[in-house]
Design a protein around this motif. Sequence first.
Motif, PDB file in Angstrom:
ATOM      1  N   ILE A 116       0.846  -1.206   0.000  1.00 31.78           N
ATOM      2  CA  ILE A 116       0.000   0.000   0.000  1.00 31.78           C
ATOM      3  C   ILE A 116       0.874   1.247   0.000  1.00 31.78           C
ATOM      4  CG2 ILE A 116      -1.662   1.342   1.345  1.00 31.78           C
ATOM      5  CD1 ILE A 116      -2.832  -1.318   2.318  1.00 31.78           C
ATOM      6  N   ARG A 117       1.931   1.220   0.785  1.00 29.82           N
ATOM      7  CA  ARG A 117       2.843   2.363   0.819  1.00 29.82           C
ATOM      8  C   ARG A 117       3.512   2.563  -0.535  1.00 29.82           C
ATOM      9  NH1 ARG A 117       7.160   2.309   5.471  1.00 29.82           N
ATOM     10  NH2 ARG A 117       7.648   0.358   4.399  1.00 29.82           N
ATOM     11  N   ARG A 118       3.879   1.475  -1.202  1.00 29.43           N
ATOM     12  CA  ARG A 118       4.451   1.587  -2.540  1.00 29.43           C
ATOM     13  C   ARG A 118       3.459   2.202  -3.522  1.00 29.43           C
ATOM     14  NH1 ARG A 118       7.216  -3.769  -4.981  1.00 29.43           N
ATOM     15  NH2 ARG A 118       6.133  -2.844  -6.749  1.00 29.43           N
ATOM     16  N   ASP A 119       2.188   1.824  -3.391  1.00 29.41           N
ATOM     17  CA  ASP A 119       1.177   2.269  -4.352  1.00 29.41           C
ATOM     18  C   ASP A 119       0.700   3.691  -4.103  1.00 29.41           C
ATOM     19  OD1 ASP A 119       1.284  -0.267  -5.478  1.00 29.41           O
ATOM     20  OD2 ASP A 119      -0.435  -1.009  -4.327  1.00 29.41           O
ATOM     21  N   TYR A 120       0.482   4.039  -2.826  1.00 30.09           N
ATOM     22  CA  TYR A 120      -0.201   5.307  -2.510  1.00 30.09           C
ATOM     23  C   TYR A 120       0.522   6.194  -1.511  1.00 30.09           C
ATOM     24  CZ  TYR A 120      -4.251   3.227  -4.882  1.00 30.09           C
ATOM     25  OH  TYR A 120      -5.099   2.669  -5.806  1.00 30.09           O
ATOM     26  N   VAL A 174      -1.456   6.996   3.339  1.00 30.78           N
ATOM     27  CA  VAL A 174      -2.523   6.008   3.116  1.00 30.78           C
ATOM     28  C   VAL A 174      -2.187   4.698   3.825  1.00 30.78           C
ATOM     29  CG1 VAL A 174      -3.737   4.644   1.364  1.00 30.78           C
ATOM     30  CG2 VAL A 174      -3.213   7.054   0.931  1.00 30.78           C
ATOM     31  N   ALA A 175      -0.920   4.297   3.746  1.00 33.34           N
ATOM     32  CA  ALA A 175      -0.516   3.049   4.400  1.00 33.34           C
ATOM     33  C   ALA A 175      -0.629   3.163   5.917  1.00 33.34           C
ATOM     34  CB  ALA A 175       0.916   2.704   4.001  1.00 33.34           C
ATOM     35  N   ALA A 176      -0.258   4.311   6.471  1.00 32.58           N
ATOM     36  CA  ALA A 176      -0.334   4.499   7.922  1.00 32.58           C
ATOM     37  C   ALA A 176      -1.782   4.442   8.403  1.00 32.58           C
ATOM     38  CB  ALA A 176       0.306   5.826   8.316  1.00 32.58           C
ATOM     39  N   HIS A 177      -2.699   5.008   7.607  1.00 33.76           N
ATOM     40  CA  HIS A 177      -4.109   4.957   7.978  1.00 33.76           C
ATOM     41  C   HIS A 177      -4.611   3.513   7.966  1.00 33.76           C
ATOM     42  CE1 HIS A 177      -8.232   6.229   8.464  1.00 33.76           C
ATOM     43  NE2 HIS A 177      -8.591   5.591   7.363  1.00 33.76           N
ATOM     44  N   ALA A 178      -4.233   2.756   6.937  1.00 34.07           N
ATOM     45  CA  ALA A 178      -4.627   1.342   6.877  1.00 34.07           C
ATOM     46  C   ALA A 178      -4.024   0.567   8.044  1.00 34.07           C
ATOM     47  CB  ALA A 178      -4.183   0.733   5.551  1.00 34.07           C
ATOM     48  N   VAL A 198      -4.816  -2.034  13.450  1.00 31.54           N
ATOM     49  CA  VAL A 198      -4.166  -2.072  14.764  1.00 31.54           C
ATOM     50  C   VAL A 198      -2.776  -2.698  14.627  1.00 31.54           C
ATOM     51  CG1 VAL A 198      -4.558  -2.500  17.226  1.00 31.54           C
ATOM     52  CG2 VAL A 198      -6.489  -2.505  15.673  1.00 31.54           C
ATOM     53  N   MET A 199      -2.029  -2.171  13.671  1.00 38.15           N
ATOM     54  CA  MET A 199      -0.683  -2.653  13.372  1.00 38.15           C
ATOM     55  C   MET A 199       0.250  -1.459  13.235  1.00 38.15           C
ATOM     56  SD  MET A 199       0.299  -5.884  12.713  1.00 38.15           S
ATOM     57  CE  MET A 199       1.485  -5.705  11.371  1.00 38.15           C
ATOM     58  N   PRO A 200       1.521  -1.615  13.649  1.00 40.04           N
ATOM     59  CA  PRO A 200       2.497  -0.585  13.290  1.00 40.04           C
ATOM     60  C   PRO A 200       2.770  -0.650  11.795  1.00 40.04           C
ATOM     61  CG  PRO A 200       3.607  -2.439  14.296  1.00 40.04           C
ATOM     62  CD  PRO A 200       2.129  -2.716  14.403  1.00 40.04           C
ATOM     63  N   LEU A 201       3.067   0.492  11.187  1.00 40.85           N
ATOM     64  CA  LEU A 201       3.371   0.481   9.759  1.00 40.85           C
ATOM     65  C   LEU A 201       4.636  -0.305   9.480  1.00 40.85           C
ATOM     66  CD1 LEU A 201       2.674   1.351   6.933  1.00 40.85           C
ATOM     67  CD2 LEU A 201       3.757   3.566   7.365  1.00 40.85           C
ATOM     68  N   GLU A 202       5.577  -0.242  10.409  1.00 39.88           N
ATOM     69  CA  GLU A 202       6.802  -1.021  10.280  1.00 39.88           C
ATOM     70  C   GLU A 202       7.096  -1.681  11.624  1.00 39.88           C
ATOM     71  OE1 GLU A 202      10.133   1.168   8.917  1.00 39.88           O
ATOM     72  OE2 GLU A 202       9.228   1.707   7.007  1.00 39.88           O
TER      73      GLU A 202
END
Length: 312
Positions: A168-172, A176-180, A185-189
């Motif tokens: 998602i981060r690659r695409d948008y 957007v990835a952080a919101h997803a 309920v996950m850390p982005l990394e």
Amino acid sequence: MHTVAVLALDQVIPFDLSTPIEVFTRARLPDGRPGYQIRVCAERQETDAGSFTLRAPWGLEGLADADTIIVPGTADAAAPPTPAVLDALRTAARAGTRIASICSGTFPLAATGLLDGLRATTHWMAADLLAATHPDIDVDPGVLYVDNGQVLTSAGAAAGLDLCLHMIRRDYGSAVAAHAARLSVMPLEREGGQAQFIVHDHAPTPRGSTLEPLLVWLQDNLASELTLADIAAHAGISTRTLIRRFREQTGSTPLQWLHRARIRQAQHLLESTRHTVERIGAQVGFGSPTAFRDRFKKTTGVSPHSYRRAFS
């Protein structure tokens, strides 16, 4: 809109199947529009998913014009994909479609030959099997996912979440990835790789072997400063004989075995006590907090503080 096709193979693992569906469905663009359209595809009208039978609305034709194909894991990693599945994946790859696998989904992807010469990962329990059956793949069992550009692979279970958020981060982009990630309920990394999750409930102690009494003694004396000579003296044998017997019966050296046992005990203490990292390091036999932190991170991929945050 970006179309994600999730391929449900026979004996698909339900968690792996649902992960991309849930994560990509939650991705919203800044104006509120969904970022992805999801398709669940299968070769046959009904697919065995273990505890239930799945009826997918799309056949393999649903892969043809997808932007991304996700291959979830299956209960039998060694089961060969059918020729129709292999042809569909290879055709999609030739058309430039991005293809990713979750957990043991790396195996059907590997069967296409698309991973030959590339680095890849899978669940740590299946990594040796992947390396043995596909020697042309550089198998890395220590990471959460591997991005080769068009072809991506991830480790087991929750690592599929990490991979989907990465795509998602690659695409948008990161917003957007952080919101997803927040909705999931996950850390982005996440820090570290699979090493922190590999289960070593007990040190390798061959029951009935000549080393068993010595290994029990070592386990009971993890806090002591032990040298190779100390261990050999307790066993009543030479250091050369000690090393040879450890190689034969545990597959490691005495000090490697001792380090693993100490880190395993440290993990238990980090999970079950509120002792400081410095105190735990001393409790498991490390002479300095720095040495403990360095060894712990080298073994698990994360710092003691990060491990405690994740598992306490």
